[in-house]
Scaffold this active site. Sequence first.
Site, mmCIF file in Angstrom:
data_model
loop_
_atom_site.group_PDB
_atom_site.id
_atom_site.type_symbol
_atom_site.label_atom_id
_atom_site.label_comp_id
_atom_site.label_asym_id
_atom_site.label_seq_id
_atom_site.Cartn_x
_atom_site.Cartn_y
_atom_site.Cartn_z
ATOM 1 N N ILE A 1 -0.820 1.728 -2.525
ATOM 2 C CA ILE A 1 -0.964 2.297 -1.745
ATOM 3 C C ILE A 1 -2.130 3.337 -1.953
ATOM 4 O O ILE A 1 -1.798 4.450 -2.849
ATOM 5 C CB ILE A 1 -0.180 2.702 -0.754
ATOM 6 C CG1 ILE A 1 -0.309 2.830 0.554
ATOM 7 C CG2 ILE A 1 0.513 4.078 -1.645
ATOM 8 C CD1 ILE A 1 0.552 3.717 1.259
ATOM 9 N N SER A 2 -3.572 4.034 -1.641
ATOM 10 C CA SER A 2 -4.372 4.058 -2.294
ATOM 11 C C SER A 2 -4.273 6.323 -2.019
ATOM 12 O O SER A 2 -3.611 6.353 -0.993
ATOM 13 C CB SER A 2 -5.846 3.668 -1.792
ATOM 14 O OG SER A 2 -6.679 3.124 -2.039
ATOM 15 N N GLN A 3 -4.256 7.041 -2.656
ATOM 16 C CA GLN A 3 -4.930 8.180 -2.524
ATOM 17 C C GLN A 3 -5.423 8.909 -1.304
ATOM 18 O O GLN A 3 -6.158 7.966 0.120
ATOM 19 C CB GLN A 3 -5.485 9.189 -3.478
ATOM 20 C CG GLN A 3 -5.880 10.771 -2.950
ATOM 21 C CD GLN A 3 -7.520 11.579 -3.920
ATOM 22 O OE1 GLN A 3 -7.339 10.538 -4.830
ATOM 23 N NE2 GLN A 3 -7.174 12.663 -4.077
ATOM 24 N N ARG A 43 2.853 7.636 6.506
ATOM 25 C CA ARG A 43 2.604 6.965 5.222
ATOM 26 C C ARG A 43 4.094 6.384 4.633
ATOM 27 O O ARG A 43 3.712 5.349 3.675
ATOM 28 C CB ARG A 43 2.565 7.718 4.664
ATOM 29 C CG ARG A 43 1.061 6.909 3.133
ATOM 30 C CD ARG A 43 0.244 8.546 2.592
ATOM 31 N NE ARG A 43 -0.477 7.771 1.582
ATOM 32 C CZ ARG A 43 -0.277 7.911 -0.174
ATOM 33 N NH1 ARG A 43 0.811 8.273 0.333
ATOM 34 N NH2 ARG A 43 -0.972 7.196 -0.607
#
Length: 228
Positions: free
Chosen positions: A75-77, A49
Amino acid sequence: MKGWALVPVDATSQGDHFRAQRERMVRTQLAERGIRDVRVLEAMRNVRRHEFVPESLRQEAYEDHPLPIGEGQTISQPYIVAAMLEHLALRVTDRVLEVGTGSGYVTALLSLLCAEVYSVERHAQLAASAESTLHRLGYRNVKIRVGDGSQGWPEYAPFDAILVSAATSEMPPALFAQLGEGGRMVLPIGPASSQELQLIRKIGGEPEVTFLEGCRFVPLVEGAVGSG
């Protein structure tokens, strides 16, 4: 990007100093919060990530919150990403449409979970950056284009699954039309203040909706895409 041969970077090699953080993310943010799909957990254990966020934010890459990636996008959780992937129940033979390439992180996860990924991103700069990162890391079963995500990618329809990483007030009709019979779509629906993640199955040509959980995403912008 050409071809479908997938040769992702070995997460245990090339000085991966974030592996321990990634293991902790999977254990505490995902498994302990109810994510059970072994393939999803393994994909999130292996996709780097930190490679998909700005270098200045890499030390936060495995924390339990979204991060900015430019162009007003995030960028999502990690947890919400894992939940969306788990609800899609992806098979290795699936052809998947992703709406909102963003950094390319979810695209990389999808590439490990299914056969073909077609991703649409509105912002040309984000699309180019994501494509470059994915190519550098060895993800080859992905195609990316710049366009209006609400219109999908009809040339490659029907899709077995569709993942929408931006909120919309209602399910885009073009996306449902491109979903194959028995296919699954996960998307956030609602205004900025009160969105809900929904799973939509196409059964007998009609939508079967399951309400999942609350969430917060940037809005899906519809309409013509400008050159800038």
